[in-house]
Design a protein around this motif. Structure first.
Motif, PDB file in Angstrom:
ATOM      1  N   LEU A  10      -2.087  -7.132   2.044  1.00 14.28           N
ATOM      2  CA  LEU A  10      -2.082  -6.513   0.712  1.00 14.28           C
ATOM      3  C   LEU A  10      -1.436  -7.390  -0.341  1.00 14.28           C
ATOM      4  O   LEU A  10      -2.051  -7.791  -1.316  1.00 14.28           O
ATOM      5  N   CYS A  11      -0.140  -7.672  -0.177  1.00 16.89           N
ATOM      6  CA  CYS A  11       0.601  -8.386  -1.216  1.00 16.89           C
ATOM      7  C   CYS A  11       1.952  -8.783  -0.649  1.00 16.89           C
ATOM      8  O   CYS A  11       2.272  -8.473   0.487  1.00 16.89           O
ATOM      9  N   ILE A  16       5.948  -4.935  -4.809  1.00 12.04           N
ATOM     10  CA  ILE A  16       6.127  -3.484  -4.894  1.00 12.04           C
ATOM     11  C   ILE A  16       7.570  -3.233  -5.343  1.00 12.04           C
ATOM     12  O   ILE A  16       8.497  -3.777  -4.748  1.00 12.04           O
ATOM     13  N   PRO A  17       7.774  -2.464  -6.390  1.00  9.40           N
ATOM     14  CA  PRO A  17       9.158  -2.243  -6.839  1.00  9.40           C
ATOM     15  C   PRO A  17       9.960  -1.461  -5.800  1.00  9.40           C
ATOM     16  O   PRO A  17       9.417  -0.588  -5.131  1.00  9.40           O
ATOM     17  N   GLY A  20       9.921   2.298  -5.216  1.00  9.25           N
ATOM     18  CA  GLY A  20       8.739   2.472  -6.042  1.00  9.25           C
ATOM     19  C   GLY A  20       7.482   2.387  -5.211  1.00  9.25           C
ATOM     20  O   GLY A  20       7.526   2.500  -3.986  1.00  9.25           O
ATOM     21  N   CYS A  21       6.365   2.162  -5.876  1.00  4.92           N
ATOM     22  CA  CYS A  21       5.083   2.304  -5.217  1.00  4.92           C
ATOM     23  C   CYS A  21       4.022   1.484  -5.925  1.00  4.92           C
ATOM     24  O   CYS A  21       4.106   1.249  -7.129  1.00  4.92           O
ATOM     25  N   ARG A  22       3.047   0.998  -5.170  1.00  6.31           N
ATOM     26  CA  ARG A  22       1.819   0.445  -5.740  1.00  6.31           C
ATOM     27  C   ARG A  22       0.659   1.142  -5.058  1.00  6.31           C
ATOM     28  O   ARG A  22       0.798   1.664  -3.960  1.00  6.31           O
ATOM     29  N   VAL A  23      -0.490   1.091  -5.713  1.00 12.98           N
ATOM     30  CA  VAL A  23      -1.633   1.812  -5.169  1.00 12.98           C
ATOM     31  C   VAL A  23      -2.699   0.838  -4.690  1.00 12.98           C
ATOM     32  O   VAL A  23      -2.916  -0.201  -5.302  1.00 12.98           O
ATOM     33  N   VAL A  24      -3.343   1.163  -3.572  1.00 16.92           N
ATOM     34  CA  VAL A  24      -4.502   0.419  -3.093  1.00 16.92           C
ATOM     35  C   VAL A  24      -5.712   1.325  -3.276  1.00 16.92           C
ATOM     36  O   VAL A  24      -5.691   2.482  -2.856  1.00 16.92           O
ATOM     37  N   VAL A  25      -6.751   0.783  -3.928  1.00 19.29           N
ATOM     38  CA  VAL A  25      -7.932   1.613  -4.183  1.00 19.29           C
ATOM     39  C   VAL A  25      -9.090   1.081  -3.347  1.00 19.29           C
ATOM     40  O   VAL A  25      -9.400  -0.110  -3.380  1.00 19.29           O
ATOM     41  N   ILE A  33       1.313   2.802  -1.503  1.00 23.84           N
ATOM     42  CA  ILE A  33       2.173   2.004  -0.627  1.00 23.84           C
ATOM     43  C   ILE A  33       3.596   2.064  -1.187  1.00 23.84           C
ATOM     44  O   ILE A  33       3.849   1.571  -2.290  1.00 23.84           O
ATOM     45  N   SER A  56       2.015   8.564  -5.927  1.00 26.00           N
ATOM     46  CA  SER A  56       2.484   7.218  -6.282  1.00 26.00           C
ATOM     47  C   SER A  56       3.342   7.238  -7.543  1.00 26.00           C
ATOM     48  O   SER A  56       4.102   6.315  -7.787  1.00 26.00           O
ATOM     49  N   GLU A  57       3.257   8.283  -8.337  1.00 25.17           N
ATOM     50  CA  GLU A  57       4.049   8.365  -9.561  1.00 25.17           C
ATOM     51  C   GLU A  57       5.354   9.126  -9.371  1.00 25.17           C
ATOM     52  O   GLU A  57       6.113   9.350 -10.307  1.00 25.17           O
TER      53      GLU A  57
ATOM     54  N   GLN B 545      13.280   3.390 -11.856  1.00 20.89           N
ATOM     55  CA  GLN B 545      12.822   4.113 -10.669  1.00 20.89           C
ATOM     56  C   GLN B 545      13.515   5.470 -10.541  1.00 20.89           C
ATOM     57  O   GLN B 545      13.173   6.254  -9.677  1.00 20.89           O
ATOM     58  N   ARG B 552       9.046   6.998 -17.377  1.00 23.69           N
ATOM     59  CA  ARG B 552       8.851   5.654 -16.836  1.00 23.69           C
ATOM     60  C   ARG B 552       7.642   5.005 -17.494  1.00 23.69           C
ATOM     61  O   ARG B 552       7.652   3.827 -17.836  1.00 23.69           O
ATOM     62  N   ILE B 806      -2.890  -2.734  -6.554  1.00 19.23           N
ATOM     63  CA  ILE B 806      -2.901  -3.974  -5.795  1.00 19.23           C
ATOM     64  C   ILE B 806      -4.368  -4.397  -5.725  1.00 19.23           C
ATOM     65  O   ILE B 806      -5.270  -3.559  -5.788  1.00 19.23           O
ATOM     66  N   LYS B 807      -4.618  -5.695  -5.578  1.00 17.55           N
ATOM     67  CA  LYS B 807      -6.010  -6.206  -5.602  1.00 17.55           C
ATOM     68  C   LYS B 807      -6.961  -5.261  -4.862  1.00 17.55           C
ATOM     69  O   LYS B 807      -6.607  -4.692  -3.834  1.00 17.55           O
TER      70      LYS B 807
END
Lengths: 113, 815
Positions: A10-11, A16-17, A20-25, A33, A56-57, B545, B552, B806-807
């Motif tokens: 992924l990365c 990713i903070p 916190g969270c990032r999203v995979v679409v 995530i 995720s928010e 956070q 935010r 993410i990508k």
């Protein structure tokens, strides 16, 4: 873990903070995530089992996230809601290796309860 | 005709006696009470938390003015009685005014003993006895520097801890080889000394002060071994002496204290005495529990029940220093025929010692773990024969008879006579029956009705357990309300401790205040983030956070996961250019709904998250910034058109509204803040249901505050009238700053004002010019760090990860 994992890179973890969270679409699903304050990573479907809010928010605390819509708390480890009614979101296997995060897009199947 | 009861001294003992008397329904007396201090009766035991900043004076008041009024008590504060004329049955004050009595109660208490060494009258040498002393000490602490506390007893250590928390460099001098030698044996004293030193307070034992050095103000202290210690403040806490001068001069029998019978009568049967000035059975007491026992007896006697007698007290001690658990009771001197049982866990910081005589408990010292203090107290008071449980008694009540009980079961197992509140002598039976008969449902209720846990507060847990036992699931332990399940502390405690302990980050708060979770929760984290932000402007780094998604992302999340965007429109005034830009944005990003809000702004609803930065960029280019429609902060200032257009308008209400909005925008507050300015009393902008409202009148401006039109509907109350716009700005910014500093997270202005008192807000903002100006200044200071358009920051690339997934994952990988 009994199944064979099919890992997708992924990365970097640092993308990713923390807390916190990032999203995979993908074409079919949005997966959130999460990265906790202890740098553990978890992946669950980005859809609150209550009314579909974007998890995720939410605010991440420990290995839990609070849904921004109505404050339902979800356990990131297994996707289960910590509410009065039993509810659950899909969870996915993730791992970190050499500072990178990998995801298995096949949801973890719950063993029959 | 009613009998005249005159009371000299308005301390805790006298107050408690009156309360007991009124509780009995007695109305036989016209009561007059004289207090030397210029204030009502407060809880002297709580001076230490006031000194350390953990409590405020208002919180330690026992009887407010209302109470005296309700009970028809003639309270004379700031009046010193200098003579008792027993022959004519009257008392005479410093100014020669006379008051006659049928019954007189002397409750003069005690005075702090000052060692008469050279220099004891220098400025900066204080005692620790009343609120004036605390004020003096806090002033000194504000200047910083070195404090020396003479006396390592209960009071001295509490003073030292308080001054240290206020930032002073503190040394405790103690004459004896170990601290608190009257209450602790040497082993417990050692653990205590270690703990105190770990907190950064120096302790010097066997320290005999030879002289205090200084010209006008104290500069140093010299010990008799020649050592000199610098000092900016010296606190003498070496003990108290019964205040007997007045009684002695009136010819009453006096020894160390005023001699009193079992009915607390002095040698003159019409003169009674209560409190620390009393000597009964060759004992003088300096702790609250015996005083309250005496008060109860006097009240009964005055009410005609002469069967009540005072027969002396067994006293116990707890040290009120946050984080140190220490308890002692009874007599623990080594003696023939006495045996000790000791449990020591040095690594765990636990030490317990029980002293037995004839198989009965006569004394106990507990350090580090004091959960069984109630049980030991009971064993001691009741003289229980413990030979059966001798081998396990030290392990506490849970260990007796079978497997360990949970704390609730332990409380359930207590007999009705078990004392729960040692300060006020309230037993379990009284609390339980009050809960049932009066339908009490919170700790506060129990405090009001029984006084249990109303003094030092260490039994609050037990009271809660009794509530929960009596009420089962219907007990709502939210009052007192902990912030969240991560901590037992209330919002107010946390706010004060952040200031007192100078905590400057969320992890620091959680560490220092012993959070029960490692990372907080969605309730406490946003609250802590706000408290830190408002307490340390410019210093604290906002923790994104810990913010709710709206704050935010600076947009309001909607139920379908899209966002709404509201640009700021100063005072509700817009222009063709702005409207065109908004229309263009709505077209360009296919924003489905455009709506005018209740606060006179335009809301763009249904913006996709990935479009947010582009929408903001376009709005920024047209000169608009974030309208903070999502913020616990200033939302909108609603205005009417004022005298420019309106035939009734008296002032430039629109201009003033814009000025207010330009000054207040960007500020974070405990909850949202909405303002309105109306140009005349017809009030078209509905200023009287806003957090802050201004009504323009011919002579100037009427300032309102504390309105609401949401979950609750409430009209505003008037703050005051002012004549210029500059005053409007000063009063408003001061008011909002006071709210920022005192409000609990999510508490709107009307709730905050109700909690602290609308009158008090007026006293601070209207009556006290100096405070108003300082508050206003602090507001402007904080604003310089806060008035940054968050949209522009995002447009410039801040936190770009927030908006991009993410990508994308290629489909084949997903199979």
């Amino acid at each position: 873990m009994t199944k064979e994992n099919n890992w997708v890179e992924l990365c970097q973890l640092s993308e990713i903070p923390e807390r916190g969270c990032r999203v995979v679409v993908t074409d079919e699903i949005k997966i959130a995530i999460f990265r906790t304050h202890t740098d553990d990573v978890y992946a669950i479907e980005d859809k609150c089992p209550h009314l579909g809010g974007a998890l995720s928010e939410g605010i991440v605390h420990g290995a839990q996230v609070t849904c921004p819509l109505h404050n339902l708390v979800i356990n990131l480890v297994n996707g289960e809601a910590l509410g009065p009614e039993p509810m659950c979101v899909k969870s996915f296997d993730v791992k970190k290796e050499d500072g990178k995060v990998y995801l298995d897009l096949v949801p973890v199947k719950k063993e029959a309860a | 005709m009613k009998k005249k009861l005159v009371v000299i001294g308005n301390g805790m003992a006298a107050g408690h006696m009156l309360e007991e008397l009124f509780d009995r329904g007695n109305t036989d007396y016209d009561v007059t009470i004289f207090g030397k201090e210029p204030r009502v009766n407060y809880n002297r035991m709580m001076l230490s938390p006031v000194l350390s900043g953990e409590k405020k004076y208002e919180e330690i008041i026992i009887h407010d003015e209302e109470w005296y009024k309700t009970n028809n008590v003639d309270l004379r504060t700031g009046v010193n009685i200098s003579k008792i004329d027993r022959e004519n049955k009257k008392v005479i004050d410093d100014d020669g005014n006379e008051t006659s009595y049928d019954k007189l109660l002397i409750a003069t208490g005690s005075y702090p003993f000052i060692i008469p060494v050279v220099g004891h009258k220098l400025k900066g040498v204080v005692s620790f006895r009343d609120l004036d002393d605390v004020d003096l000490m806090q002033e000194a602490a504000n200047r910083g520097g070195k404090a020396i506390v003479i006396g390592g007893g209960l009071l001295g250590l509490e003073a030292a801890a308080g001054l240290q928390m206020q930032g002073m460099d503190v040394t405790v001098l103690h004459l004896m080889p170990t601290l608190m030698e009257r209450q602790l044996d040497s082993a417990a004293a050692y653990l205590l000394e270690k703990e105190i030193e770990q907190r950064g307070i120096k302790v010097i034992t066997r320290a005999n002060t030879e002289k205090i050095i200084g010209d006008e103000h104290v500069e140093a202290i010299r010990l008799d071994d020649g050592r000199e210690l610098e000092a900016d403040l010296v606190v003498m806490a070496v003990g108290i002496r019964p205040e007997v001068k007045l009684a002695a001069e009136a010819g009453l029998m006096v020894n160390r204290g005023i001699l009193a019978s079992d009915h607390l009568q002095t040698s003159d049967p019409d003169i009674l005495t209560v409190g620390e000035c009393v000597e009964h059975g060759s004992e003088c007491y300096g702790l609250v529990a015996p005083l309250y026992e005496m008060a109860k007896v006097i009240a009964a006697n005055l009410d005609g029940d002469m069967s009540a007698k005072y027969t002396g007290s067994v006293t116990s001690t707890k040290l009120k220093v946050t984080g140190i658990d220490l308890f002692s009771i009874g007599d623990f001197a080594e003696d023939e025929g006495r045996e000790g049982i000791i449990l020591r866990d040095a690594a765990g910081g636990i030490y317990k010692r029980l002293i037995l005589e004839d198989n009965k408990l006569v004394g106990a010292v507990l350090y580090g773990e004091t959960g069984d203090s109630t049980w030991f107290t009971q064993l001691l008071r009741e003289g229980t024969d413990i030979s059966e449980m001798r081998e396990t008694v030290i392990f506490g009540q849970n260990f007796q008879g079978g497997p360990p009980l949970d704390p609730m079961a332990a409380v359930a197992a207590l007999p009705d006579e078990a004392e729960i509140c040692g300060c006020n002598g309230v037993c379990k039976g009284k609390i339980v029956s009050a809960i049932k008969e009066k339908g009490l449902s919170s700790v506060d209720d129990v405090r009001v009705h029984t006084k249990a846990s109303a003094s030092c507060g260490t039994c609050t847990n037990l009271v809660e357990q009794l509530l929960s036992l009596s009420l089962g699931d219907s007990f709502n332990p939210n009052a007192p309300k902990p912030m969240c399940p991560c901590t037992p502390l209330e919002h107010g405690d946390v706010r004060r401790l952040i200031v007192a302990k100078e905590l400057k980050s969320i992890p620091a708060v959680m560490q220092e205040l012993e959070w029960e979770t490692s990372c907080g929760c969605a309730k406490c984290r946003p609250a802590l983030n706000y408290y830190l932000l408002s307490t340390w402007p410019g210093e604290y780094v906002d923790d994104n956070q810990s913010r709710f998604v709206n704050e935010r992302l600076h947009a309001n999340i909607q139920k379908d996961g899209t966002y709404s965007v509201v640009p700021r429109m100063w005072g509700g005034i817009t222009s063709p250019e702005e409207l065109r830009a908004i229309a263009d944005v709505a077209d360009k990003y296919k924003i489905p709904t455009v709506k005018v809000t209740g606060g006179q702004r335009i809301d763009l609803l249904g913006v996709k998250k990935e479009d947010l930065t582009d929408v903001w960029a376009d709005l920024n280019n047209a000169g608009m910034i974030s309208g903070h429609a999502y913020a616990k902060g200033l939302r909108t200032v609603k205005t009417c058109v004022g005298k420019d257009w309106c035939r009734f308008g008296t002032q430039d209400s629109t201009g003033l509204g814009i000025k207010l909005e330009r000054t207040l925008w960007g500020s974070w507050t405990p909850a949202k803040v909405k303002l309105a300015v109306s140009g005349c009393p017809r009030n078209c902008s509905e200023a009287t249901c806003k957090d802050v409202g201004v009504i323009c009148v011919d002579s100037g401006y009427e300032l309102h505050f504390g309105g609401a039109a949401g979950l609750d509907i409430k009209g505003t109350e008037i703050l005051c009238n002012v004549t210029t716009e500059d005053e409007v700005m000063e009063y408003t910014t001061a008011l909002i700053q006071l709210y920022r500093e005192e409000g609990y997270y999510l508490e709107r202005i009307y709730k905050w004002a109700k909690r602290v008192g609308f009158d008090r807000v007026r006293e601070v903002i209207v009556d006290d010019e100096e405070q108003r100006k300082t508050l206003s200044k602090r507001f402007y200071h904080a604003q310089q760090f806060l008035q940054i358009d968050p949209w522009k920051e995002f447009v410039d690339g801040k936190d770009a990860h927030e908006f991009a997934p993410i990508k994308p994952i290629p489909l084949e990988a997903a199979q």
